[in-house]
Design an enzyme around this catalytic site. Structure first.
Site, PDB file in Angstrom:
ATOM      1  N   GLY A 157       0.830  -1.197   0.000  1.00  0.00           N
ATOM      2  CA  GLY A 157       0.000   0.000   0.000  1.00  0.00           C
ATOM      3  C   GLY A 157       0.867   1.250   0.000  1.00  0.00           C
ATOM      4  O   GLY A 157       2.087   1.176   0.205  1.00  0.00           O
ATOM      5  N   LEU A 158       0.219   2.365  -0.200  1.00  0.00           N
ATOM      6  CA  LEU A 158       0.919   3.649  -0.245  1.00  0.00           C
ATOM      7  C   LEU A 158       1.631   3.956   1.078  1.00  0.00           C
ATOM      8  O   LEU A 158       1.269   3.402   2.121  1.00  0.00           O
ATOM      9  CB  LEU A 158      -0.084   4.776  -0.526  1.00  0.00           C
ATOM     10  CG  LEU A 158      -0.749   4.807  -1.900  1.00  0.00           C
ATOM     11  CD1 LEU A 158      -1.865   5.860  -1.907  1.00  0.00           C
ATOM     12  CD2 LEU A 158       0.283   5.100  -2.996  1.00  0.00           C
ATOM     13  N   SER A 159       2.601   4.822   1.015  1.00  0.00           N
ATOM     14  CA  SER A 159       3.205   5.361   2.228  1.00  0.00           C
ATOM     15  C   SER A 159       2.104   6.051   3.037  1.00  0.00           C
ATOM     16  O   SER A 159       1.313   6.819   2.481  1.00  0.00           O
ATOM     17  CB  SER A 159       4.292   6.374   1.843  1.00  0.00           C
ATOM     18  OG  SER A 159       4.870   6.933   2.991  1.00  0.00           O
ATOM     19  N   LYS A 218       0.537   0.393   6.823  1.00  0.00           N
ATOM     20  CA  LYS A 218       1.160  -0.934   6.726  1.00  0.00           C
ATOM     21  C   LYS A 218       1.859  -1.333   8.031  1.00  0.00           C
ATOM     22  O   LYS A 218       1.648  -2.436   8.543  1.00  0.00           O
ATOM     23  CB  LYS A 218       2.183  -0.963   5.582  1.00  0.00           C
ATOM     24  CG  LYS A 218       1.589  -0.766   4.193  1.00  0.00           C
ATOM     25  CD  LYS A 218       2.632  -0.880   3.106  1.00  0.00           C
ATOM     26  CE  LYS A 218       3.736   0.158   3.197  1.00  0.00           C
ATOM     27  NZ  LYS A 218       3.279   1.545   3.109  1.00  0.00           N
ATOM     28  N   SER A 219       2.695  -0.436   8.552  1.00  0.00           N
ATOM     29  CA  SER A 219       3.428  -0.771   9.782  1.00  0.00           C
ATOM     30  C   SER A 219       2.474  -0.925  10.956  1.00  0.00           C
ATOM     31  O   SER A 219       2.666  -1.799  11.810  1.00  0.00           O
ATOM     32  CB  SER A 219       4.455   0.312  10.102  1.00  0.00           C
ATOM     33  OG  SER A 219       5.423   0.375   9.082  1.00  0.00           O
ATOM     34  N   THR A 220       1.457  -0.102  10.980  1.00  0.00           N
ATOM     35  CA  THR A 220       0.451  -0.186  12.048  1.00  0.00           C
ATOM     36  C   THR A 220      -0.256  -1.535  12.004  1.00  0.00           C
ATOM     37  O   THR A 220      -0.416  -2.200  13.038  1.00  0.00           O
ATOM     38  CB  THR A 220      -0.582   0.957  11.886  1.00  0.00           C
ATOM     39  OG1 THR A 220       0.130   2.195  11.908  1.00  0.00           O
ATOM     40  CG2 THR A 220      -1.617   0.929  12.997  1.00  0.00           C
ATOM     41  N   ARG A 268      16.162  -1.725   5.362  1.00  0.00           N
ATOM     42  CA  ARG A 268      17.087  -0.839   4.644  1.00  0.00           C
ATOM     43  C   ARG A 268      18.234  -0.361   5.540  1.00  0.00           C
ATOM     44  O   ARG A 268      19.202   0.239   5.075  1.00  0.00           O
ATOM     45  CB  ARG A 268      16.341   0.351   4.022  1.00  0.00           C
ATOM     46  CG  ARG A 268      15.655  -0.011   2.702  1.00  0.00           C
ATOM     47  CD  ARG A 268      15.110   1.214   1.983  1.00  0.00           C
ATOM     48  NE  ARG A 268      14.536   0.908   0.674  1.00  0.00           N
ATOM     49  CZ  ARG A 268      15.227   0.875  -0.462  1.00  0.00           C
ATOM     50  NH1 ARG A 268      16.521   1.124  -0.474  1.00  0.00           N
ATOM     51  NH2 ARG A 268      14.624   0.611  -1.599  1.00  0.00           N
ATOM     52  N   SER A 310       5.967  -1.755  -1.952  1.00  0.00           N
ATOM     53  CA  SER A 310       5.996  -2.683  -3.100  1.00  0.00           C
ATOM     54  C   SER A 310       4.972  -2.281  -4.157  1.00  0.00           C
ATOM     55  O   SER A 310       3.978  -2.972  -4.368  1.00  0.00           O
ATOM     56  CB  SER A 310       5.783  -4.134  -2.640  1.00  0.00           C
ATOM     57  OG  SER A 310       4.719  -4.283  -1.727  1.00  0.00           O
ATOM     58  N   GLY A 328      10.435  10.526  -7.592  1.00  0.00           N
ATOM     59  CA  GLY A 328      10.002   9.132  -7.770  1.00  0.00           C
ATOM     60  C   GLY A 328       9.249   8.607  -6.567  1.00  0.00           C
ATOM     61  O   GLY A 328       9.368   7.445  -6.202  1.00  0.00           O
TER      62      GLY A 328
END
Lengths: 208, 208
Positions: free
Chosen positions: B38-40, B44-46, B71, B112, B161
């Site tokens: 999904g988008l920033s 997602k982390s939540t 990273r 992704s 980007g």
């Protein structure tokens, strides 16, 4: 939770609510890395399998990271140049660290001939959680086995830069466990695994 | 056990005596990969944290692979060029595959954005063991949160980007789970985790 790190590329660090301690408690063991180093043919994979089996029979969750196998997956874009070998070991070290953090007893099995590469992996973890196992078998024994036929190829010059033949193996100076012949007899897979399991037991890794 | 593979570089494959099925039995669950895309700012982390917590409370062993966190370690030698992004996702996919093989419920959390990269990860596993979770939050919502301040930087041209701004996000067409707003309201972290846990439960992942 999130914190900006001193990093120009805007990468953040996310802390998760469930930590290593909680995972360890769940499976009643302590995550660590058992790093098996030694010449080709010294018995690394054999020890890794035997250790994995013995830990499983004790109800412990372990996982083998085999250097050869990973070259078919995570490290398939790496060759055998000095830089690629270093990167190969670095990646395995990073993954082993994740497995240890997940609470597993991670068994990494790689020739890992250079001290600096092994030490870099050790430095990723705390000293206590990095258990270096030196499979100290004489070159003649390893070459005598030559189960993969690689020594033959190296001797005939068909493989270049082969550890022990035309590339050095730097023995660990301060490894946690050294496995050797006794009176010229190689230890059995069970003996070798037993030596490592004893170390893990005495040092508290087999309970949370 | 060992087999030579059709590979010119003399890399062998070692089979180990303890397999995935035995590890799964030991911890009474089935290893798989929950891939959150999904988008920033989409959460997602939540979701990853909340899901990790919920699984732990049910006695299940899970582990979060967070794209940002990796990273700083495994992927610290990668940037944000298209090739590096692809390699970043490939490595996470390979590691997630290892965790699933180890028997864990591996929660991978990465933007992704490209279908081909996600599909390459899916192809590393069997379809059944790759559970793609699409966090389908509108760009306005994600940008409105902008908890990392990245959208602001992207809008002002200081980051190039950036997914959703000047780089595309390709929504999954056949994901296993889609999480969305209902009547303009975002689901809570618990709701999101519950949706995934239900899927895992119904599909048998929470027992060996």
């Amino acid at each position: 939770m999130m914190s900006a790190m001193g990093n120009p590329t805007n990468i953040f660090w996310h802390e998760c609510a469930v930590g290593k301690a909680e995972r360890q408690k769940l499976i009643n063991q302590q995550g660590c890395v058992v790093w098996i180093t030694g010449l080709s043919g010294s018995g690394k994979s054999t020890l890794a399998c035997s250790l994995n089996r013995e830990l499983h029979s004790r109800g412990k969750l372990s996982y083998v990271l085999d250097g050869d196998n990973l070259r078919h997956g995570l490290n398939k874009n790496l060759g055998f140049s000095p830089e690629d070998r270093t990167e190969n070991i670095r990646r395995v070290g990073e993954v082993a660290k994740l497995f240890a953090d997940a609470g597993l007893i991670c068994i990494a099995s790689l020739i890992s001939p250079y001290s600096k590469d092994r030490d870099a992996c050790r430095a990723m973890l705390t000293d206590a959680n990095f258990i270096e196992v030196f499979l100290n078998m004489p070159l003649e024994v390893c070459e005598g086995r030559d189960s993969k036929g690689l020594y033959k190829l190296a001797r005939s010059g068909k493989i270049k830069g082969f550890t022990g033949i035309d590339d050095p193996y730097e023995p660990p100076l301060n490894c946690e466990i050294k496995i050797e012949q006794e009176n010229g007899v190689c230890p059995t897979p069970c003996d070798m695994a037993g030596q490592v399991v004893s170390y893990l037991d005495v040092n508290g890794f087999l309970h949370a």
